[in-house]
Design a protein around this motif. Structure first.
Motif, PDB file in Angstrom:
ATOM      1  N   ASN A 411     -41.428  22.016  11.948  1.00 55.36           N
ATOM      2  CA  ASN A 411     -42.815  22.303  11.606  1.00 55.36           C
ATOM      3  C   ASN A 411     -43.704  21.636  12.647  1.00 55.36           C
ATOM      4  O   ASN A 411     -43.562  20.430  12.910  1.00 55.36           O
ATOM      5  N   GLY A 412     -44.591  22.410  13.269  1.00 63.55           N
ATOM      6  CA  GLY A 412     -45.384  21.907  14.374  1.00 63.55           C
ATOM      7  C   GLY A 412     -46.158  20.637  14.082  1.00 63.55           C
ATOM      8  O   GLY A 412     -46.020  19.639  14.798  1.00 63.55           O
ATOM      9  N   PRO A 413     -46.987  20.615  13.026  1.00 63.60           N
ATOM     10  CA  PRO A 413     -47.735  19.395  12.726  1.00 63.60           C
ATOM     11  C   PRO A 413     -46.836  18.188  12.440  1.00 63.60           C
ATOM     12  O   PRO A 413     -47.164  17.063  12.845  1.00 63.60           O
ATOM     13  N   GLU A 414     -45.704  18.421  11.785  1.00 60.62           N
ATOM     14  CA  GLU A 414     -44.791  17.314  11.527  1.00 60.62           C
ATOM     15  C   GLU A 414     -44.135  16.836  12.820  1.00 60.62           C
ATOM     16  O   GLU A 414     -43.960  15.629  13.037  1.00 60.62           O
ATOM     17  N   THR A 415     -43.778  17.788  13.695  1.00 62.42           N
ATOM     18  CA  THR A 415     -43.154  17.430  14.965  1.00 62.42           C
ATOM     19  C   THR A 415     -44.109  16.620  15.825  1.00 62.42           C
ATOM     20  O   THR A 415     -43.692  15.678  16.518  1.00 62.42           O
ATOM     21  N   LEU A 416     -45.413  16.956  15.808  1.00 60.81           N
ATOM     22  CA  LEU A 416     -46.405  16.192  16.562  1.00 60.81           C
ATOM     23  C   LEU A 416     -46.365  14.710  16.197  1.00 60.81           C
ATOM     24  O   LEU A 416     -46.547  13.837  17.050  1.00 60.81           O
ATOM     25  N   LYS A 417     -46.130  14.429  14.924  1.00 62.55           N
ATOM     26  CA  LYS A 417     -46.118  13.038  14.457  1.00 62.55           C
ATOM     27  C   LYS A 417     -44.826  12.305  14.826  1.00 62.55           C
ATOM     28  O   LYS A 417     -44.770  11.081  14.774  1.00 62.55           O
ATOM     29  N   LEU A 418     -43.796  13.072  15.189  1.00 58.84           N
ATOM     30  CA  LEU A 418     -42.497  12.476  15.513  1.00 58.84           C
ATOM     31  C   LEU A 418     -42.260  12.301  17.006  1.00 58.84           C
ATOM     32  O   LEU A 418     -41.193  11.844  17.421  1.00 58.84           O
ATOM     33  N   VAL A 419     -43.249  12.682  17.827  1.00 62.53           N
ATOM     34  CA  VAL A 419     -43.130  12.453  19.273  1.00 62.53           C
ATOM     35  C   VAL A 419     -43.282  10.957  19.521  1.00 62.53           C
ATOM     36  O   VAL A 419     -44.334  10.373  19.241  1.00 62.53           O
ATOM     37  N   ASP A 420     -42.235  10.300  20.015  1.00 64.69           N
ATOM     38  CA  ASP A 420     -42.303   8.847  20.196  1.00 64.69           C
ATOM     39  C   ASP A 420     -42.268   8.399  21.655  1.00 64.69           C
ATOM     40  O   ASP A 420     -42.484   7.220  21.948  1.00 64.69           O
ATOM     41  N   MET A 421     -42.011   9.319  22.587  1.00 66.41           N
ATOM     42  CA  MET A 421     -42.083   8.993  24.015  1.00 66.41           C
ATOM     43  C   MET A 421     -42.636  10.197  24.766  1.00 66.41           C
ATOM     44  O   MET A 421     -42.246  11.338  24.492  1.00 66.41           O
ATOM     45  N   VAL A 422     -43.542   9.923  25.703  1.00 64.65           N
ATOM     46  CA  VAL A 422     -44.137  10.978  26.527  1.00 64.65           C
ATOM     47  C   VAL A 422     -44.014  10.564  27.983  1.00 64.65           C
ATOM     48  O   VAL A 422     -44.408   9.460  28.373  1.00 64.65           O
ATOM     49  N   GLY A 423     -43.451  11.459  28.796  1.00 71.01           N
ATOM     50  CA  GLY A 423     -43.216  11.172  30.202  1.00 71.01           C
ATOM     51  C   GLY A 423     -44.456  11.269  31.068  1.00 71.01           C
ATOM     52  O   GLY A 423     -45.567  11.514  30.579  1.00 71.01           O
ATOM     53  N   ASN A 424     -44.246  11.101  32.364  1.00 71.16           N
ATOM     54  CA  ASN A 424     -45.358  11.120  33.319  1.00 71.16           C
ATOM     55  C   ASN A 424     -45.212  12.246  34.347  1.00 71.16           C
ATOM     56  O   ASN A 424     -45.750  12.158  35.454  1.00 71.16           O
ATOM     57  N   ASN A 425     -44.469  13.303  33.976  1.00 66.40           N
ATOM     58  CA  ASN A 425     -44.173  14.387  34.922  1.00 66.40           C
ATOM     59  C   ASN A 425     -44.714  15.733  34.432  1.00 66.40           C
ATOM     60  O   ASN A 425     -44.014  16.742  34.409  1.00 66.40           O
ATOM     61  N   LEU A 426     -45.997  15.745  34.061  1.00 63.14           N
ATOM     62  CA  LEU A 426     -46.632  16.960  33.558  1.00 63.14           C
ATOM     63  C   LEU A 426     -46.438  18.140  34.511  1.00 63.14           C
ATOM     64  O   LEU A 426     -46.628  18.018  35.716  1.00 63.14           O
ATOM     65  N   ALA A 427     -46.045  19.286  33.961  1.00 62.12           N
ATOM     66  CA  ALA A 427     -45.953  20.534  34.718  1.00 62.12           C
ATOM     67  C   ALA A 427     -46.249  21.685  33.773  1.00 62.12           C
ATOM     68  O   ALA A 427     -46.104  21.555  32.551  1.00 62.12           O
ATOM     69  N   HIS A 428     -46.672  22.811  34.354  1.00 67.95           N
ATOM     70  CA  HIS A 428     -47.068  23.984  33.570  1.00 67.95           C
ATOM     71  C   HIS A 428     -46.116  25.149  33.798  1.00 67.95           C
ATOM     72  O   HIS A 428     -45.540  25.298  34.877  1.00 67.95           O
ATOM     73  N   GLY A 429     -45.983  26.002  32.774  1.00 74.99           N
ATOM     74  CA  GLY A 429     -45.192  27.210  32.883  1.00 74.99           C
ATOM     75  C   GLY A 429     -46.013  28.412  32.450  1.00 74.99           C
ATOM     76  O   GLY A 429     -46.805  28.328  31.513  1.00 74.99           O
ATOM     77  N   ALA A 430     -45.831  29.544  33.145  1.00 71.27           N
ATOM     78  CA  ALA A 430     -46.604  30.750  32.867  1.00 71.27           C
ATOM     79  C   ALA A 430     -45.938  31.584  31.777  1.00 71.27           C
ATOM     80  O   ALA A 430     -44.719  31.706  31.725  1.00 71.27           O
ATOM     81  N   GLY A 431     -46.773  32.169  30.916  1.00 62.81           N
ATOM     82  CA  GLY A 431     -46.251  33.042  29.871  1.00 62.81           C
ATOM     83  C   GLY A 431     -47.313  34.010  29.391  1.00 62.81           C
ATOM     84  O   GLY A 431     -48.452  33.989  29.859  1.00 62.81           O
ATOM     85  N   MET A 432     -46.934  34.866  28.453  1.00 60.00           N
ATOM     86  CA  MET A 432     -47.859  35.797  27.815  1.00 60.00           C
ATOM     87  C   MET A 432     -47.927  35.464  26.335  1.00 60.00           C
ATOM     88  O   MET A 432     -46.910  35.189  25.701  1.00 60.00           O
ATOM     89  N   CYS A 433     -49.140  35.477  25.792  1.00 58.56           N
ATOM     90  CA  CYS A 433     -49.359  35.111  24.390  1.00 58.56           C
ATOM     91  C   CYS A 433     -49.973  36.282  23.639  1.00 58.56           C
ATOM     92  O   CYS A 433     -50.979  36.853  24.076  1.00 58.56           O
ATOM     93  N   GLY A 434     -49.379  36.637  22.512  1.00 56.63           N
ATOM     94  CA  GLY A 434     -49.899  37.730  21.698  1.00 56.63           C
ATOM     95  C   GLY A 434     -50.612  37.218  20.455  1.00 56.63           C
ATOM     96  O   GLY A 434     -50.170  36.266  19.817  1.00 56.63           O
ATOM     97  N   SER A 435     -51.733  37.839  20.110  1.00 58.37           N
ATOM     98  CA  SER A 435     -52.463  37.502  18.885  1.00 58.37           C
ATOM     99  C   SER A 435     -53.405  38.656  18.564  1.00 58.37           C
ATOM    100  O   SER A 435     -53.230  39.767  19.077  1.00 58.37           O
TER     101      SER A 435
END
Length: 463
Positions: A411-435
């Protein structure tokens, strides 16, 4: 594209039944796609799409009509059709249109329309050769090339009159490996808000080899165990989980109607202290970037979650009315055939303080998801499941054997609370989003992160 005097008449006509806001969105788009398989160009399609959308508001009501007839008569007819969806007594007069100057961070060196198809095909063939010759087990390689130039004009009854030209390019590479007993695939699809200079500057040796490396590696992978484990999710397209399971829940499309777990949570703690979540349409030449959104508002950097605290939402004009909040430059649409609504651009988890090596070394037993695949999400609840394209076991702080068939469930909101380490190597990936407003180019991104516990789908009994 369309004379200002004609647009003023169209806006006046759209307000005739009592609307309090009217908008014209005109689009002229040129697109080229090429596909290559077995080192031969199988398909080549070029096209132009022109049309105009007209939208009318009265309070929280909205009516929309579109046409491909750019004559004054055709535009007035569409305006009357939109106006017919609004019933009221007041007749608002449109403000005089004032031309706005756009300052764009997205420089274009070579417009795709100026480039011969042979040069585009040459890039595809080079990528094909690299991917196909990576390993003897590579049986098939598919390459897809896309470029488009989109000219938009946006005007409304508040006096806005603004034009923009958007140029995007993308190369998709898919490799399939086989050992006679099974098949595995690998994929990479870099894209940018750039012209043909993007293709000329691509490190094809990296992208094409990586697509094949994934396929070959997964061919020899063991089945993934199932259970609950700490999961390390790598940077770049790893951010797709939070785009789908959390990002959509932060769009006013859901929030304004109360169909989001994040509704009425501003100022509340919704994530781990190490999580800062941002949507930024101003990043220079990124795939999801814009100078202006599809309502004519300047693109901007929106901090949605800061150190775990919910700071804001992505808001378009209509849902902003419902929420009593201003637009955040987030109104987007696939084309003139769609009314805009709040959508993401480049959405990512910001850099943290840990290094990737530290994250792996501090994980005693878990799963490392290097590349994510596709998935499904319930945007109302945030429940998701995502396939992992390439995964590895982690044991005693070290990378282990490759694993296939992994699925991340949560579950996204629950997973957000369980992130306990964040790295320093930010990178982006391209995609298509439907809505609701169609399919749009977006970036997802993050540095390497670790989630302290996730449900991993695989084979029961595997260790």
């Amino acid at each position: 594209m369309i004379a200002k005097s004609i647009i003023e008449d169209v806006l006046t006509a759209a307000l005739q039944t009592g609307g309090d806001f009217a908008e014209v969105f005109a689009e002229d788009r040129f697109a080229n796609t090429l596909s290559l398989r077995e080192n031969k160009v199988e398909g080549s399609l070029s096209g132009r799409d022109f049309g105009i959308g007209i939208r009318v508001f009265k309070g929280f009501q909205s009516a929309y009509a579109y046409t491909t007839d750019g004559s004054k008569e055709g535009l007035l007819k569409a305006a009357y059709q939109a106006a017919a969806g609004i019933k009221g007594e007041r007749n608002i007069t449109a403000s005089p249109l004032v031309q706005e100057k756009i300052v764009s961070a997205h420089s274009i060196a070579t417009f795709p329309g100026e480039v011969e198809k042979q040069r585009k095909a040459d890039v595809m063939r080079k990528a094909y050769e690299i991917a196909k010759n990576y390993h003897s087990s590579i049986q098939q390689v598919g390459i897809r090339y896309l470029d488009e130039e989109q000219h938009v004009l946006i005007a409304n009854s508040e006096g806005k009159f603004v034009e923009d030209k958007r140029v995007r390019s993308r190369l998709s590479i898919q490799s399939i490996a086989s050992d006679g007993n099974g098949m595995q695939s690998g994929y990479y699809g870099p894209g940018a808000h750039q012209g043909f200079e993007f293709m000329e500057g691509l490190d094809l040796s990296h992208y094409a080899s990586e697509a094949s490396r994934i396929a070959v590696t997964m061919l020899g992978a063991d089945p993934c165990p199932s259970g609950k484990f700490p999961v390390i999710i790598d940077n770049e397209f790893g951010g797709v989980i939070f785009h789908e399971a959390c990002g959509h829940g932060l769009e006013a499309t859901s929030v304004a109607k109360g169909n989001s777990v994040f509704a009425d949570q501003i100022g509340e703690k919704v994530a781990s202290d190490v999580v800062t979540y941002i949507d930024d349409g101003t990043l220079a030449n990124e795939w999801g970037s814009l100078a202006i959104d599809d309502e004519g508002e300047a693109a901007r950097k929106n901090v949605l979650i800061e150190n775990g605290i919910l700071k804001g939402y992505l808001i378009d004009k209509l849902n902003g009315r419902r929420m009593g909040l201003p637009s955040t430059g987030s109104g987007r649409r696939q084309s003139y055939r769609f009314a805009p609504t709040s959508r993401m651009t480049n959405t990512y988890i910001a850099n943290g303080k840990s290094t990737p090596a530290e994250i792996i070394a501090n994980t005693e037993h878990g799963i490392y998801a290097k590349y994510m695949g596709g998935g499904q999400v319930n945007t109302t609840t945030g429940d998701y499941n995502f396939a992992v394209m390439e995964a590895y076991a982690v044991k005693d702080g070290k990378m282990g054997k490759p694993l296939r068939g992994a699925t991340l469930i949560g579950n996204g909101p629950e997973t957000l609370k369980l992130v306990d380490m964040v790295g320093n190597n930010l990178a982006h990936g391209a995609g298509m989003c439907g809505s609701l407003s169609g399919s749009l180019p977006v970036n997802v991104g993050q540095p390497m992160i670790r989630v302290s516990e996730m449900t991993v789908g695989g084979r029961k009994g595997e260790e």
